[in-house]
Design a protein around this motif. Structure first.
Motif, mmCIF file in Angstrom:
data_model
loop_
_atom_site.group_PDB
_atom_site.id
_atom_site.type_symbol
_atom_site.label_atom_id
_atom_site.label_comp_id
_atom_site.label_asym_id
_atom_site.label_seq_id
_atom_site.Cartn_x
_atom_site.Cartn_y
_atom_site.Cartn_z
ATOM 1 N N HIS A 62 0.815 -1.260 0.066
ATOM 2 C CA HIS A 62 0.217 0.032 0.127
ATOM 3 C C HIS A 62 1.089 1.173 -0.114
ATOM 4 N N GLN A 63 0.143 2.290 0.001
ATOM 5 C CA GLN A 63 0.811 3.643 -0.124
ATOM 6 C C GLN A 63 0.022 4.623 0.902
ATOM 7 N N HIS A 64 0.738 5.578 1.330
ATOM 8 C CA HIS A 64 0.000 6.744 2.034
ATOM 9 C C HIS A 64 0.104 8.256 1.212
ATOM 10 N N PRO A 65 -0.912 8.861 0.718
ATOM 11 C CA PRO A 65 -0.837 9.892 0.019
ATOM 12 C C PRO A 65 -0.742 11.004 1.140
ATOM 13 N N ALA A 66 -0.723 10.776 2.281
ATOM 14 C CA ALA A 66 -0.608 11.769 3.472
ATOM 15 C C ALA A 66 0.593 11.526 4.100
ATOM 16 N N ILE A 67 1.162 12.573 4.741
ATOM 17 C CA ILE A 67 2.346 12.518 5.634
ATOM 18 C C ILE A 67 1.681 11.896 6.962
ATOM 19 N N ASN A 68 2.367 10.712 7.563
ATOM 20 C CA ASN A 68 2.011 10.209 8.933
ATOM 21 C C ASN A 68 2.965 9.634 9.683
ATOM 22 N N ALA A 69 2.835 9.708 10.739
ATOM 23 C CA ALA A 69 3.709 9.121 11.714
ATOM 24 C C ALA A 69 3.243 8.249 12.956
ATOM 25 N N GLY A 70 3.895 7.342 13.500
ATOM 26 C CA GLY A 70 3.405 6.490 14.354
ATOM 27 C C GLY A 70 4.385 5.828 15.548
ATOM 28 N N VAL A 71 3.702 5.516 16.646
ATOM 29 C CA VAL A 71 4.442 4.699 17.490
ATOM 30 C C VAL A 71 3.986 3.158 17.666
ATOM 31 N N LEU A 72 4.965 2.271 17.697
ATOM 32 C CA LEU A 72 4.443 0.828 18.078
ATOM 33 C C LEU A 72 4.439 0.747 19.571
ATOM 34 N N LEU A 73 3.076 0.497 19.911
ATOM 35 C CA LEU A 73 3.103 0.218 21.388
ATOM 36 C C LEU A 73 3.264 -1.213 21.917
ATOM 37 N N SER A 74 3.005 -2.266 21.160
ATOM 38 C CA SER A 74 3.414 -3.602 21.657
ATOM 39 C C SER A 74 3.846 -4.269 20.417
ATOM 40 N N GLY A 75 4.438 -5.286 20.648
ATOM 41 C CA GLY A 75 4.843 -6.198 19.667
ATOM 42 C C GLY A 75 6.013 -6.078 18.585
ATOM 43 N N THR A 76 6.275 -6.748 17.715
ATOM 44 C CA THR A 76 7.391 -6.345 16.562
ATOM 45 C C THR A 76 6.722 -6.120 15.232
ATOM 46 N N LEU A 77 7.533 -5.268 14.398
ATOM 47 C CA LEU A 77 6.888 -5.113 12.935
ATOM 48 C C LEU A 77 7.959 -4.872 12.223
ATOM 49 N N THR A 78 7.996 -5.725 11.062
ATOM 50 C CA THR A 78 8.927 -5.332 10.166
ATOM 51 C C THR A 78 8.318 -4.766 8.893
ATOM 52 N N VAL A 79 8.828 -3.644 8.302
ATOM 53 C CA VAL A 79 8.244 -2.843 7.254
ATOM 54 C C VAL A 79 9.133 -3.001 6.082
ATOM 55 N N THR A 100 4.838 5.930 -1.534
ATOM 56 C CA THR A 100 5.564 4.930 -1.748
ATOM 57 C C THR A 100 5.258 3.532 -1.189
ATOM 58 N N SER A 101 5.185 2.462 -2.368
ATOM 59 C CA SER A 101 4.847 1.427 -1.880
ATOM 60 C C SER A 101 5.521 0.532 -0.887
ATOM 61 N N HIS A 102 4.831 -0.013 0.043
ATOM 62 C CA HIS A 102 5.290 -0.807 1.088
ATOM 63 C C HIS A 102 4.566 -1.571 1.839
ATOM 64 N N TYR A 103 4.958 -2.399 2.731
ATOM 65 C CA TYR A 103 4.058 -3.333 3.591
ATOM 66 C C TYR A 103 4.645 -3.818 4.866
ATOM 67 N N GLY A 104 3.985 -3.994 5.847
ATOM 68 C CA GLY A 104 4.415 -4.472 7.209
ATOM 69 C C GLY A 104 3.874 -5.906 7.548
ATOM 70 N N GLU A 105 4.766 -6.595 8.334
ATOM 71 C CA GLU A 105 4.458 -8.056 8.542
ATOM 72 C C GLU A 105 5.052 -8.201 9.993
ATOM 73 N N ASN A 106 3.932 -8.807 10.785
ATOM 74 C CA ASN A 106 4.236 -9.149 12.192
ATOM 75 C C ASN A 106 4.958 -10.536 12.329
ATOM 76 N N THR A 107 6.306 -10.372 12.507
ATOM 77 C CA THR A 107 7.100 -11.974 12.496
ATOM 78 C C THR A 107 7.201 -12.307 13.901
ATOM 79 N N GLY A 108 6.680 -11.421 14.980
ATOM 80 C CA GLY A 108 6.795 -11.736 16.212
ATOM 81 C C GLY A 108 5.587 -12.798 16.818
ATOM 82 N N THR A 109 5.531 -12.876 18.127
ATOM 83 C CA THR A 109 4.494 -13.936 18.425
ATOM 84 C C THR A 109 3.388 -13.303 19.328
ATOM 85 N N GLU A 110 3.458 -11.915 19.282
ATOM 86 C CA GLU A 110 2.307 -11.060 19.978
ATOM 87 C C GLU A 110 1.754 -10.290 19.044
#
Length: 131
Positions: A62-79, A100-110
């Protein structure tokens, strides 16, 4: 005298705690080093999303046409974006890629729980799935 001393100690103990402010991220670039685009909004709209990604779940490209920012509260994420990879742990913050095209994947256990803040033109999509 004892009463005056007790009152002074009480006020001192109440004034010890104070609010703090820490910048989690402040940037003119996204996580891959690309400069954020300049844009003017006629009617800005702020969207705050809580996104929960289950263990083993892979988001669509996916892509985001808008500026955005985030905070990972729990777990792990690979983008992933092309050959660029960002590994995130709970507590990490990021400025997302724009258009810009990208995706995220949760490779963790939570579950990976991320709070994302978007600013866009009112009524416009903040995420677009690639075709």
């Amino acid at each position: 005298m004892l009463k005056l001393l007790s009152t002074a100690l009480l006020f001192t103990s109440l004034s010890v705690s104070a609010a703090t402010s820490v910048d989690l991220v402040k940037s003119t670039t996204s996580w891959d080093g690309t400069s954020l685009p300049a844009y003017t909004l006629t009617q800005p709209e702020v969207t705050i999303k809580e996104i929960v990604i289950a263990p083993g779940e892979k988001l669509p490209m996916h892509q985001h046409p808008a500026i955005n920012a985030g905070v990972l509260l729990s777990g792990t994420l690979t983008v992933y974006s092309g050959d660029k990879v960002l590994n995130m742990q709970a507590g990490d913050s990021l400025v997302e890629l724009v258009n810009t095209s990208h995706y995220g994947e949760n490779t963790g256990t939570e579950a990976a729980k991320i709070i994302v803040f978007y600013i866009s033109e009112k009524g416009h999509a903040v995420t677009v799935i690639d075709k």
